[in-house]
Enzyme design. Structure first.
Site, PDB file in Angstrom:
ATOM      1  NE  ARG A 102      -3.146   0.618  -0.710  1.00  0.00           N
ATOM      2  CZ  ARG A 102      -3.458   0.702  -1.987  1.00  0.00           C
ATOM      3  NH1 ARG A 102      -3.159   1.785  -2.695  1.00  0.00           N
ATOM      4  NH2 ARG A 102      -4.056  -0.300  -2.601  1.00  0.00           N
ATOM      5  CE  LYS A 137      -1.474  28.444  -4.582  1.00  0.00           C
ATOM      6  NZ  LYS A 137      -2.558  28.970  -5.454  1.00  0.00           N
ATOM      7  CE  LYS A 169       1.994  34.972  -3.427  1.00  0.00           C
ATOM      8  NZ  LYS A 169       1.968  34.657  -4.880  1.00  0.00           N
ATOM      9  CD  GLU A 199       0.748  37.713  -6.689  1.00  0.00           C
ATOM     10  OE1 GLU A 199       0.627  36.494  -6.803  1.00  0.00           O
ATOM     11  OE2 GLU A 199       0.381  38.346  -5.673  1.00  0.00           O
ATOM     12  CG  ASP A 220      -2.585  36.986  -9.121  1.00  0.00           C
ATOM     13  OD1 ASP A 220      -2.642  35.766  -9.378  1.00  0.00           O
ATOM     14  OD2 ASP A 220      -3.197  37.505  -8.174  1.00  0.00           O
TER      15      ASP A 220
END
Length: 281
Positions: A102, A137, A169, A199, A220
Site C-alpha cells: 500500500r 502548493k 507578492k 507579482e 496575477d
C-alpha cells in the site's frame, strides 16, 4: 529522461509511511495467513493510461522490509503508459511484499498522477513557446518528490522554497508601500545569483515594476486581453509569468497571449491519483 532523485531524499518519506501503516504490531493479517518464509511474485500494472513517476518509492518500500527482494522496473519514470501496461516485476518475501504494497502504491500512484496532469498541461500549450511550471502548493513533506513528478511530466520547477528566489507578492507590496519600493529593496538585497520576481494585478503596476528591473513579473489573474497588452508593453524587459485562473480549458489561450511562463498550482494540489495495482504473477 528526467534525472532520478537520490534515494536519500525518498527513503525518509517511505520509512515514515511504512511506520504509519505497520503500526505497533506489523501486518497482523499476513502474519496470521502467510508462512514466514513464503515468497511471492507480483507485477505492478497501470489500470489507466498516464505518465509514470515514483518507481523508486515502490522499490524502497519493498526493500525496507525485504532487502533481498528482486525488483525489476520495466519502464522508466516519465514514460507514457497505457491501461494494462506492466510497470514493475518483483519477487520478494510474501509478508514483506504485502506489508509494503500500500505504501508503494500510494506514493507511486500519487506521483504518477502529478506527472500525468502535468503532461496534459504541457501538451495543451505545445507549439506556443510557453513553459508550464509548478508552485509551492505542495503536500507537506513531499515537495521534492512532487516537483520531481512535475519534471517527469515535462513541466519545469518554480522555486523550491522561500530561500532560493525572491518573489514579492501583494502582502509584501502592502508592507513596503508600493510595487516600486518593494522591487528596489529586493534588488538591493539580492546576491548576483538571486532572481527577483514581483507579482502584480494591473497594467499600471507593470509600468511601475519594470522601471526597477525585476527579472520576472507575475501577471496575477489578468484577462487574456491584458496579458497580450502586458507582453507588448514589456517588450522582453522581463520574463512574464501568468498565474491564476489556469485550467486545461484556459491554458492554451493564456499561452497564445505570448507570456513566457504559466504557473499552475493544480499540478501538485489537485492531481488525481493514477490508478496502479499490484497483481500476483
Amino acid at each position: 529522461m528526467t534525472e532520478p532523485l537520490p534515494d536519500l531524499l525518498i527513503s525518509p518519506v517511505v520509512q515514515a509511511a511504512l511506520a504509519e501503516d505497520l503500526g505497533r504490531a506489523g501486518d497482523v493479517t499476513s502474519q496470521a495467513c502467510v508462512p514466514a518464509e513464503a515468497r511471492l511474485r507480483a507485477v505492478f500494472v497501470a489500470r489507466k493510461p498516464g505518465v509514470v513517476a515514483g518507481l523508486a518509492c515502490a522499490r524502497l518500500a519493498i526493500a525496507a522490509l525485504d532487502p533481498g527482494a528482486d525488483f525489476k522496473a520495466i519502464v522508466e519514470d516519465g514514460a507514457r503508459v497505457s491501461a494494462g501496461q506492466q510497470l514493475i516485476w518483483v519477487d520478494a518475501n510474501a509478508r514483506a511484499l504485502l506489508g509494503a504494497e500500500r505504501v508503494g502504491l500510494n506514493l507511486l500512484g500519487h506521483l504518477s498522477g502529478v506527472a500525468t496532469l502535468t503532461r496534459a498541461y504541457v501538451d495543451a500549450v505545445e507549439g506556443t513557446g510557453a513553459v508550464i511550471v509548478d508552485t509551492r502548493k505542495t503536500t507537506p513533506g513531499l515537495r521534492a518528490m512532487e516537483k520531481y513528478a512535475v519534471r517527469c511530466g515535462g513541466g519545469v520547477n518554480h522555486r523550491f522554497g522561500l530561500d532560493d528566489a525572491i518573489l514579492i507578492k501583494d502582502n509584501h507590496i502592502a508592507a513596503c508601500g508600493s510595487v516600486g519600493e518593494a522591487v528596489r529593496r529586493a534588488k538591493a538585497a539580492a546576491g548576483h545569483l538571486m532572481k527577483v520576481e514581483v507579482e502584480i494585478d494591473s497594467l499600471a503596476q507593470l509600468e511601475e515594476a519594470l522601471k526597477y528591473g525585476p527579472d520576472v513579473v507575475m501577471l496575477d489573474n489578468f484577462s487574456l486581453a491584458d496579458l497580450a497588452e502586458a507582453v507588448g508593453r514589456a517588450k522582453g524587459r522581463a520574463v512574464l509569468e501568468a498565474s491564476g485562473g489556469v485550467s486545461l480549458e484556459t491554458v492554451r489561450g493564456i499561452a497564445e497571449s505570448g507570456v513566457d511562463v504559466i504557473s499552475v498550482g493544480a499540478l501538485t494540489h489537485s492531481a488525481s491519483v493514477l490508478d496502479i495495482g499490484l497483481d500476483a504473477a
